[in-house]
Design an enzyme around this catalytic site. Structure first.
Site, PDB file in Angstrom:
ATOM      1  N   ASP A   1      52.034   9.636   0.729  1.00  0.00           N
ATOM      2  CA  ASP A   1      53.280  10.234   1.222  1.00  0.00           C
ATOM      3  C   ASP A   1      54.479   9.357   0.857  1.00  0.00           C
ATOM      4  O   ASP A   1      55.624   9.696   1.159  1.00  0.00           O
ATOM      5  CB  ASP A   1      53.211  10.547   2.727  1.00  0.00           C
ATOM      6  CG  ASP A   1      53.025   9.309   3.588  1.00  0.00           C
ATOM      7  OD1 ASP A   1      52.788   8.217   3.032  1.00  0.00           O
ATOM      8  OD2 ASP A   1      53.111   9.437   4.827  1.00  0.00           O
ATOM      9  N   SER A   2      54.228   8.245   0.141  1.00  0.00           N
ATOM     10  CA  SER A   2      55.310   7.487  -0.511  1.00  0.00           C
ATOM     11  C   SER A   2      56.039   8.414  -1.478  1.00  0.00           C
ATOM     12  O   SER A   2      57.155   8.126  -1.917  1.00  0.00           O
ATOM     13  CB  SER A   2      54.740   6.271  -1.251  1.00  0.00           C
ATOM     14  OG  SER A   2      53.613   6.638  -2.027  1.00  0.00           O
TER      15      SER A   2
ATOM     16  N   ASP B   1      47.256  11.891   1.240  1.00  0.00           N
ATOM     17  CA  ASP B   1      47.804  11.388   2.501  1.00  0.00           C
ATOM     18  C   ASP B   1      48.157  12.549   3.403  1.00  0.00           C
ATOM     19  O   ASP B   1      48.841  13.487   2.972  1.00  0.00           O
ATOM     20  CB  ASP B   1      49.110  10.633   2.192  1.00  0.00           C
ATOM     21  CG  ASP B   1      49.059   9.189   2.622  1.00  0.00           C
ATOM     22  OD1 ASP B   1      48.198   8.824   3.433  1.00  0.00           O
ATOM     23  OD2 ASP B   1      49.909   8.429   2.133  1.00  0.00           O
TER      24      ASP B   1
ATOM     25  N   GLU C   1      46.995   7.491   9.032  1.00  0.00           N
ATOM     26  CA  GLU C   1      47.448   6.177   9.473  1.00  0.00           C
ATOM     27  C   GLU C   1      47.111   5.953  10.949  1.00  0.00           C
ATOM     28  O   GLU C   1      47.231   6.867  11.763  1.00  0.00           O
ATOM     29  CB  GLU C   1      48.969   6.059   9.294  1.00  0.00           C
ATOM     30  CG  GLU C   1      49.400   6.054   7.839  1.00  0.00           C
ATOM     31  CD  GLU C   1      50.905   5.859   7.677  1.00  0.00           C
ATOM     32  OE1 GLU C   1      51.602   5.584   8.674  1.00  0.00           O
ATOM     33  OE2 GLU C   1      51.377   5.993   6.538  1.00  0.00           O
TER      34      GLU C   1
ATOM     35  N   GLU D   1      47.530  -2.670   5.081  1.00  0.00           N
ATOM     36  CA  GLU D   1      48.864  -2.812   4.480  1.00  0.00           C
ATOM     37  C   GLU D   1      49.646  -3.925   5.172  1.00  0.00           C
ATOM     38  O   GLU D   1      49.821  -3.929   6.394  1.00  0.00           O
ATOM     39  CB  GLU D   1      49.631  -1.485   4.575  1.00  0.00           C
ATOM     40  CG  GLU D   1      51.051  -1.608   4.010  1.00  0.00           C
ATOM     41  CD  GLU D   1      51.720  -0.296   3.659  1.00  0.00           C
ATOM     42  OE1 GLU D   1      51.080   0.763   3.737  1.00  0.00           O
ATOM     43  OE2 GLU D   1      52.917  -0.351   3.293  1.00  0.00           O
TER      44      GLU D   1
END
Ligand code: KIV
Length: 271
Positions: free
Chosen positions: A50-51, A89, A121, A189
Protein backbone atom coordinates in the site's frame (compact mmCIF):
# COMPACT_ATOMS: atom_id res chain seq x y z
CA UNK A 1 10.54 -19.22 -23.83
CA UNK A 2 10.05 -16.78 -20.93
CA UNK A 3 12.52 -16.89 -18.05
CA UNK A 4 9.62 -17.86 -15.79
CA UNK A 5 8.76 -20.97 -17.75
CA UNK A 6 12.09 -22.54 -16.78
CA UNK A 7 11.77 -21.79 -13.05
CA UNK A 8 9.79 -23.60 -10.39
CA UNK A 9 6.83 -21.57 -9.08
CA UNK A 10 7.50 -20.13 -5.63
CA UNK A 11 4.83 -20.88 -3.05
CA UNK A 12 4.44 -20.11 0.64
CA UNK A 13 5.99 -23.54 1.31
CA UNK A 14 9.09 -22.47 -0.64
CA UNK A 15 9.32 -19.24 1.37
CA UNK A 16 8.93 -21.10 4.70
CA UNK A 17 11.54 -23.60 3.64
CA UNK A 18 14.09 -20.91 2.81
CA UNK A 19 14.53 -19.99 6.50
CA UNK A 20 18.09 -20.74 7.52
CA UNK A 21 19.00 -21.91 3.98
CA UNK A 22 18.81 -19.00 1.58
CA UNK A 23 17.99 -15.29 2.00
CA UNK A 24 14.53 -14.32 0.79
CA UNK A 25 14.57 -11.44 -1.70
CA UNK A 26 11.37 -9.39 -1.71
CA UNK A 27 10.43 -6.22 -3.51
CA UNK A 28 7.31 -4.18 -4.21
CA UNK A 29 5.76 -3.80 -7.67
CA UNK A 30 2.58 -2.00 -8.64
CA UNK A 31 2.16 -2.61 -12.38
CA UNK A 32 2.52 -5.26 -15.09
CA UNK A 33 5.82 -4.14 -16.70
CA UNK A 34 7.64 -3.65 -13.41
CA UNK A 35 6.37 -7.00 -12.14
CA UNK A 36 7.78 -8.72 -15.23
CA UNK A 37 11.20 -7.09 -14.81
CA UNK A 38 11.32 -7.77 -11.08
CA UNK A 39 10.31 -11.37 -11.64
CA UNK A 40 12.83 -11.89 -14.43
CA UNK A 41 15.52 -10.66 -12.02
CA UNK A 42 14.65 -13.54 -9.68
CA UNK A 43 12.80 -11.90 -6.79
CA UNK A 44 11.18 -14.53 -4.53
CA UNK A 45 8.25 -12.51 -3.19
CA UNK A 46 6.53 -9.60 -4.93
CA UNK A 47 4.45 -7.36 -2.71
CA UNK A 48 1.84 -5.00 -4.08
CA UNK A 49 2.35 -2.73 -1.08
CA UNK A 50 0.00 0.00 0.00
CA UNK A 51 3.12 2.19 -0.33
CA UNK A 52 1.35 2.48 -3.71
CA UNK A 53 -0.41 5.42 -2.06
CA UNK A 54 2.80 7.46 -1.87
CA UNK A 55 4.96 6.16 -4.71
CA UNK A 56 2.31 5.82 -7.43
CA UNK A 57 -0.77 7.77 -6.40
CA UNK A 58 0.91 10.81 -4.83
CA UNK A 59 -0.73 10.66 -1.38
CA UNK A 60 1.15 11.74 1.74
CA UNK A 61 0.72 8.40 3.47
CA UNK A 62 -0.99 5.02 3.02
CA UNK A 63 -4.26 5.96 4.72
CA UNK A 64 -6.26 7.09 1.64
CA UNK A 65 -5.51 3.85 -0.29
CA UNK A 66 -8.71 1.90 -0.98
CA UNK A 67 -9.62 -1.71 -1.76
CA UNK A 68 -10.39 -0.59 -5.34
CA UNK A 69 -6.85 0.87 -5.71
CA UNK A 70 -5.22 -2.28 -4.34
CA UNK A 71 -7.33 -4.70 -6.39
CA UNK A 72 -6.65 -2.73 -9.59
CA UNK A 73 -2.86 -2.76 -9.11
CA UNK A 74 -2.71 -6.33 -7.79
CA UNK A 75 -4.57 -7.56 -10.87
CA UNK A 76 -2.06 -5.73 -13.11
CA UNK A 77 0.86 -7.42 -11.34
CA UNK A 78 -0.89 -10.80 -11.49
CA UNK A 79 -1.16 -10.48 -15.29
CA UNK A 80 2.65 -10.73 -15.36
CA UNK A 81 2.17 -14.31 -14.04
CA UNK A 82 5.16 -13.99 -11.74
CA UNK A 83 7.21 -16.97 -10.71
CA UNK A 84 7.70 -15.24 -7.35
CA UNK A 85 4.96 -15.38 -4.74
CA UNK A 86 2.44 -12.55 -5.24
CA UNK A 87 1.24 -10.95 -2.01
CA UNK A 88 -1.14 -7.98 -1.75
CA UNK A 89 -1.33 -5.48 1.09
CA UNK A 90 -4.74 -5.13 2.68
CA UNK A 91 -5.33 -1.36 2.89
CA UNK A 92 -6.28 0.73 5.91
CA UNK A 93 -9.78 -0.04 7.20
CA UNK A 94 -10.23 -3.11 4.99
CA UNK A 95 -9.75 -5.56 7.90
CA UNK A 96 -10.19 -3.43 11.02
CA UNK A 97 -13.97 -3.53 11.42
CA UNK A 98 -14.58 -7.24 11.97
CA UNK A 99 -13.26 -10.72 11.28
CA UNK A 100 -16.02 -11.16 8.72
CA UNK A 101 -14.85 -8.01 6.86
CA UNK A 102 -11.23 -9.21 6.99
CA UNK A 103 -12.09 -12.62 5.47
CA UNK A 104 -14.33 -11.08 2.80
CA UNK A 105 -11.72 -8.56 1.67
CA UNK A 106 -8.84 -11.06 1.80
CA UNK A 107 -10.95 -13.33 -0.41
CA UNK A 108 -11.44 -10.52 -2.95
CA UNK A 109 -7.67 -10.27 -3.43
CA UNK A 110 -7.52 -13.94 -4.35
CA UNK A 111 -10.73 -14.25 -6.37
CA UNK A 112 -10.78 -10.89 -8.16
CA UNK A 113 -7.10 -9.92 -8.42
CA UNK A 114 -5.09 -13.16 -8.48
CA UNK A 115 -3.10 -12.64 -5.26
CA UNK A 116 -1.49 -15.68 -3.64
CA UNK A 117 -1.47 -14.18 -0.17
CA UNK A 118 -2.29 -11.01 1.72
CA UNK A 119 -0.40 -8.85 4.21
CA UNK A 120 -1.99 -7.28 7.29
CA UNK A 121 -0.33 -4.89 9.72
CA UNK A 122 -0.31 -5.40 13.49
CA UNK A 123 0.24 -8.06 16.11
CA UNK A 124 -2.46 -7.44 18.72
CA UNK A 125 -4.61 -10.34 19.96
CA UNK A 126 -7.49 -9.02 17.82
CA UNK A 127 -5.31 -8.88 14.71
CA UNK A 128 -4.03 -12.40 15.40
CA UNK A 129 -7.63 -13.61 15.61
CA UNK A 130 -8.41 -12.05 12.20
CA UNK A 131 -5.26 -13.49 10.67
CA UNK A 132 -6.10 -16.98 12.02
CA UNK A 133 -9.56 -16.72 10.44
CA UNK A 134 -8.14 -15.69 7.04
CA UNK A 135 -5.57 -18.51 7.18
CA UNK A 136 -8.34 -20.93 8.11
CA UNK A 137 -10.22 -19.84 5.01
CA UNK A 138 -7.19 -20.98 2.98
CA UNK A 139 -5.58 -17.61 2.29
CA UNK A 140 -1.89 -17.32 3.25
CA UNK A 141 -1.02 -14.30 5.39
CA UNK A 142 2.22 -12.35 5.63
CA UNK A 143 2.39 -10.60 9.03
CA UNK A 144 3.86 -7.13 9.55
CA UNK A 145 5.00 -5.68 12.88
CA UNK A 146 7.35 -2.94 14.10
CA UNK A 147 6.69 0.30 12.28
CA UNK A 148 3.22 -0.20 10.85
CA UNK A 149 2.54 2.80 8.57
CA UNK A 150 -1.25 2.41 8.75
CA UNK A 151 -0.89 3.49 12.41
CA UNK A 152 1.00 6.67 11.48
CA UNK A 153 -1.51 8.98 13.19
CA UNK A 154 -1.14 7.05 16.43
CA UNK A 155 2.65 6.54 16.18
CA UNK A 156 3.21 10.24 15.48
CA UNK A 157 5.75 9.68 12.70
CA UNK A 158 7.89 7.07 10.95
CA UNK A 159 10.02 6.11 13.98
CA UNK A 160 12.11 3.07 14.81
CA UNK A 161 10.07 0.74 17.08
CA UNK A 162 11.25 -1.56 19.87
CA UNK A 163 13.96 0.71 21.26
CA UNK A 164 12.88 0.34 24.90
CA UNK A 165 12.88 -2.97 26.80
CA UNK A 166 9.11 -2.76 27.10
CA UNK A 167 8.42 -2.20 23.43
CA UNK A 168 11.04 -4.81 22.42
CA UNK A 169 9.27 -7.35 24.66
CA UNK A 170 5.93 -6.39 23.12
CA UNK A 171 7.28 -6.92 19.59
CA UNK A 172 8.70 -10.32 20.55
CA UNK A 173 5.29 -11.29 21.95
CA UNK A 174 3.53 -10.07 18.80
CA UNK A 175 5.90 -12.08 16.60
CA UNK A 176 5.12 -15.28 18.53
CA UNK A 177 1.40 -14.50 18.51
CA UNK A 178 1.39 -14.08 14.72
CA UNK A 179 3.40 -17.27 14.29
CA UNK A 180 0.72 -19.07 16.34
CA UNK A 181 -1.99 -17.43 14.23
CA UNK A 182 -0.47 -19.09 11.16
CA UNK A 183 1.44 -16.43 9.19
CA UNK A 184 3.80 -17.96 6.62
CA UNK A 185 6.37 -15.17 7.14
CA UNK A 186 6.70 -11.94 9.06
CA UNK A 187 7.78 -8.46 7.95
CA UNK A 188 9.79 -6.57 10.59
CA UNK A 189 9.85 -2.88 9.75
CA UNK A 190 12.24 -0.37 11.37
CA UNK A 191 13.33 -2.27 14.46
CA UNK A 192 16.86 -2.39 15.92
CA UNK A 193 19.04 -5.03 14.25
CA UNK A 194 19.67 -6.95 17.50
CA UNK A 195 15.96 -7.18 18.29
CA UNK A 196 15.31 -8.41 14.72
CA UNK A 197 18.01 -11.02 15.29
CA UNK A 198 16.35 -12.26 18.52
CA UNK A 199 12.91 -12.39 16.88
CA UNK A 200 14.35 -14.22 13.86
CA UNK A 201 15.96 -16.79 16.17
CA UNK A 202 12.78 -17.17 18.26
CA UNK A 203 10.20 -17.92 15.57
CA UNK A 204 10.03 -20.80 13.10
CA UNK A 205 8.61 -18.68 10.27
CA UNK A 206 10.96 -16.53 8.17
CA UNK A 207 11.37 -12.86 9.02
CA UNK A 208 11.64 -10.34 6.18
CA UNK A 209 13.21 -7.06 7.24
CA UNK A 210 12.97 -3.48 6.07
CA UNK A 211 15.15 -1.25 8.21
CA UNK A 212 15.63 -4.24 10.53
CA UNK A 213 19.31 -5.03 9.90
CA UNK A 214 21.11 -7.96 8.29
CA UNK A 215 20.03 -10.85 10.54
CA UNK A 216 16.50 -11.32 9.16
CA UNK A 217 15.77 -14.30 6.90
CA UNK A 218 15.13 -11.93 4.00
CA UNK A 219 14.82 -8.30 2.98
CA UNK A 220 12.08 -6.22 1.39
CA UNK A 221 12.32 -2.75 -0.15
CA UNK A 222 10.08 -0.34 -2.03
CA UNK A 223 11.19 -0.55 -5.67
CA UNK A 224 11.06 3.22 -6.28
CA UNK A 225 13.61 3.78 -3.48
CA UNK A 226 15.95 1.10 -4.78
CA UNK A 227 15.83 2.35 -8.39
CA UNK A 228 16.37 6.01 -7.50
CA UNK A 229 12.85 6.85 -8.66
CA UNK A 230 11.88 8.61 -5.46
CA UNK A 231 11.24 12.34 -5.67
CA UNK A 232 11.05 12.50 -1.88
CA UNK A 233 13.62 12.06 0.91
CA UNK A 234 14.24 8.38 1.57
CA UNK A 235 14.86 6.57 4.86
CA UNK A 236 18.24 5.55 6.36
CA UNK A 237 17.54 1.90 5.48
CA UNK A 238 17.30 2.63 1.75
CA UNK A 239 20.17 1.88 -0.63
CA UNK A 240 19.99 3.20 -4.17
CA UNK A 241 21.04 0.60 -6.73
CA UNK A 242 20.36 2.77 -9.81
CA UNK A 243 19.47 6.31 -10.88
CA UNK A 244 16.44 5.57 -13.02
CA UNK A 245 14.83 8.93 -12.16
CA UNK A 246 17.86 10.81 -13.50
CA UNK A 247 17.93 8.59 -16.62
CA UNK A 248 14.25 9.36 -17.27
CA UNK A 249 14.73 13.10 -16.83
CA UNK A 250 17.73 13.08 -19.22
CA UNK A 251 15.88 11.01 -21.85
CA UNK A 252 12.76 13.18 -21.74
CA UNK A 253 14.83 16.39 -21.97
CA UNK A 254 16.68 14.96 -25.01
CA UNK A 255 13.31 14.13 -26.63
CA UNK A 256 12.07 17.66 -25.89
CA UNK A 257 15.22 19.19 -27.47
CA UNK A 258 15.01 17.01 -30.59
CA UNK A 259 11.31 17.78 -31.14
CA UNK A 260 11.93 21.49 -30.75
CA UNK A 261 15.01 21.51 -33.00
CA UNK A 262 13.34 19.33 -35.66
CA UNK A 263 15.88 16.52 -35.21
CA UNK A 264 13.09 14.05 -34.32
CA UNK A 265 11.39 12.43 -36.15
CA UNK A 266 13.63 11.73 -39.15
CA UNK A 267 12.85 9.76 -42.30
CA UNK A 268 13.62 6.62 -40.32
CA UNK A 269 10.70 7.14 -37.99
CA UNK A 270 8.35 8.30 -40.78
CA UNK A 271 6.05 6.36 -43.12
O1 KIV B 1 3.56 -1.04 1.61
C1 KIV B 1 4.70 -1.53 1.52
O2 KIV B 1 5.38 -1.35 0.51
C2 KIV B 1 5.18 -2.33 2.63
C3 KIV B 1 6.58 -2.82 2.69
C4 KIV B 1 7.67 -2.11 2.16
C5 KIV B 1 6.88 -3.79 3.73
O3 KIV B 1 4.43 -2.62 3.51
Amino acid sequence: MSVNASRKKITTATIRDMKGREKIVSLTAYDYVTARLVDEAGVHLILVGDSLGMVVLGYENTLPVTMADMLHHTAAVARAKPNGLLVADMPFMSYHRSTEQAIRNAGRFVQEAGAEGVKLEGGSPRMAERIAAIVEAGIPVLGHIGLTPQKILDLGGYKVQGRTDESAARLMMEAKRLEDAGVFALVLECVPAELARSITESVRVPTIGIGAGPHCDGQIQVINDLLGLATWPTFKHVKRFASVGDAMRTAVAAYRDEVQSGKFPTKEQSF
